[in-house]
Design an enzyme around this catalytic site. Structure first.
Site, PDB file in Angstrom:
ATOM      1  N   CYS A 162       2.933  -7.169  -6.947  1.00 38.21           N
ATOM      2  CA  CYS A 162       4.299  -7.606  -7.235  1.00 38.21           C
ATOM      3  C   CYS A 162       4.755  -8.608  -6.175  1.00 38.21           C
ATOM      4  O   CYS A 162       4.694  -8.322  -4.982  1.00 38.21           O
ATOM      5  CB  CYS A 162       5.223  -6.381  -7.249  1.00 38.21           C
ATOM      6  N   GLU A 163       5.196  -9.759  -6.617  1.00 36.16           N
ATOM      7  CA  GLU A 163       5.611 -10.791  -5.656  1.00 36.16           C
ATOM      8  C   GLU A 163       6.948 -10.483  -4.997  1.00 36.16           C
ATOM      9  O   GLU A 163       7.291 -11.109  -4.002  1.00 36.16           O
ATOM     10  CB  GLU A 163       5.638 -12.155  -6.314  1.00 36.16           C
ATOM     11  N   HIS A 164       7.685  -9.529  -5.528  1.00 39.38           N
ATOM     12  CA  HIS A 164       8.984  -9.202  -4.932  1.00 39.38           C
ATOM     13  C   HIS A 164       8.879  -8.241  -3.758  1.00 39.38           C
ATOM     14  O   HIS A 164       9.671  -8.325  -2.821  1.00 39.38           O
ATOM     15  CB  HIS A 164       9.918  -8.602  -5.991  1.00 39.38           C
ATOM     16  N   HIS A 165       7.916  -7.298  -3.825  1.00 38.68           N
ATOM     17  CA  HIS A 165       7.803  -6.275  -2.783  1.00 38.68           C
ATOM     18  C   HIS A 165       6.417  -6.202  -2.161  1.00 38.68           C
ATOM     19  O   HIS A 165       6.194  -5.409  -1.257  1.00 38.68           O
ATOM     20  CB  HIS A 165       8.153  -4.898  -3.365  1.00 38.68           C
ATOM     21  N   GLN A 174       4.915  -9.147 -13.946  1.00 41.05           N
ATOM     22  CA  GLN A 174       4.187  -8.820 -15.169  1.00 41.05           C
ATOM     23  C   GLN A 174       4.496  -9.785 -16.299  1.00 41.05           C
ATOM     24  O   GLN A 174       3.598 -10.169 -17.061  1.00 41.05           O
ATOM     25  CB  GLN A 174       4.496  -7.382 -15.589  1.00 41.05           C
ATOM     26  N   HIS A 182       4.298   0.158 -12.016  1.00 41.47           N
ATOM     27  CA  HIS A 182       4.650  -0.658 -10.854  1.00 41.47           C
ATOM     28  C   HIS A 182       4.961   0.204  -9.640  1.00 41.47           C
ATOM     29  O   HIS A 182       5.829   1.078  -9.702  1.00 41.47           O
ATOM     30  CB  HIS A 182       5.868  -1.529 -11.186  1.00 41.47           C
ATOM     31  N   CYS A 196       6.563  -0.618  -7.063  1.00 44.99           N
ATOM     32  CA  CYS A 196       7.944  -0.826  -6.614  1.00 44.99           C
ATOM     33  C   CYS A 196       8.934   0.010  -7.417  1.00 44.99           C
ATOM     34  O   CYS A 196      10.013   0.323  -6.929  1.00 44.99           O
ATOM     35  CB  CYS A 196       8.317  -2.303  -6.650  1.00 44.99           C
TER      36      CYS A 196
END
Length: 188
Positions: free
Chosen positions: A78-81, A119, A147, A149
């Protein structure tokens, strides 16, 4: 593009110090190296062209009506976390004049999943790569993933999964993709 292992190691040492731990203690001494090694694998797809995985087979007139691969396992980050998400991809295409070896489709998934991702974009990029590389009459990609996250922080929904769909060409029409969606869900 290769992962800069030295920079990753330095960043991990700094992160460990920033959370209040000692990067020099016995249990953490090799952690920066281990993370750099893992990141080399996790992010091997950064800058790579997934269509290069699609060697086409010269089987003119032998392309069949539909190709469906179910349950292609993948992992992404995940590019956010920077936490992993894992799941399965189900991929169908209606061949035009070309087909590819069945092992090449999971290779496309792996290249695209091996980069910081969400995703929704992963699903679209797989569909786009197959559309560009094979020029089929239609493509359908369905991904179901869990996920990290969502499971381990914030909402803490340990059993939830997310489903995304991308379709191109003839399979963008709901009636055209209904049979394939039924086959994806069908189990012995």
């Amino acid at each position: 593009m290769a992962v800069d292992r030295e920079r990753v190691e330095a960043a991990v040492r700094e992160l460990l110090a920033a959370i209040g731990d000692d990067p020099g203690r016995a249990g953490l001494l090799d952690t920066p190296r281990r993370v750099a090694t893992a990141y080399t694998e996790y992010f091997a797809g950064v800058g790579a062209d997934p269509t290069e995985q699609l060697d086409t087979l010269g089987l003119e007139g032998e392309t069949g009506e539909m190709v469906l691969l179910r349950d292609i396992e993948f992992r992404s980050m995940c590019e956010h976390h920077l936490l992993p998400f894992t799941g399965v991809a189900h991929i169908a295409y209606l061949p035009g004049d070309r087909i590819t070896g069945l092992g090449r489709i999971p290779a496309v998934v792996d290249v695209i999943a091996s980069r910081p991702q969400i995703q929704e974009r992963l699903t679209d990029e797989i569909a786009d790569a197959l559309d560009a590389g094979l020029e089929p009459r239609g493509v359908l990609v369905v991904i179901e993933a869990a996920h990290g996250c969502v499971q381990a922080r914030g909402a803490r929904q340990a059993s939830s999964t997310t489903v995304t769909v991308a379709s191109r060409g003839q399979l963008a029409e709901p009636i055209e993709r209904a049979e394939i969606m039924a086959l994806i869900g069908e189990r012995r």
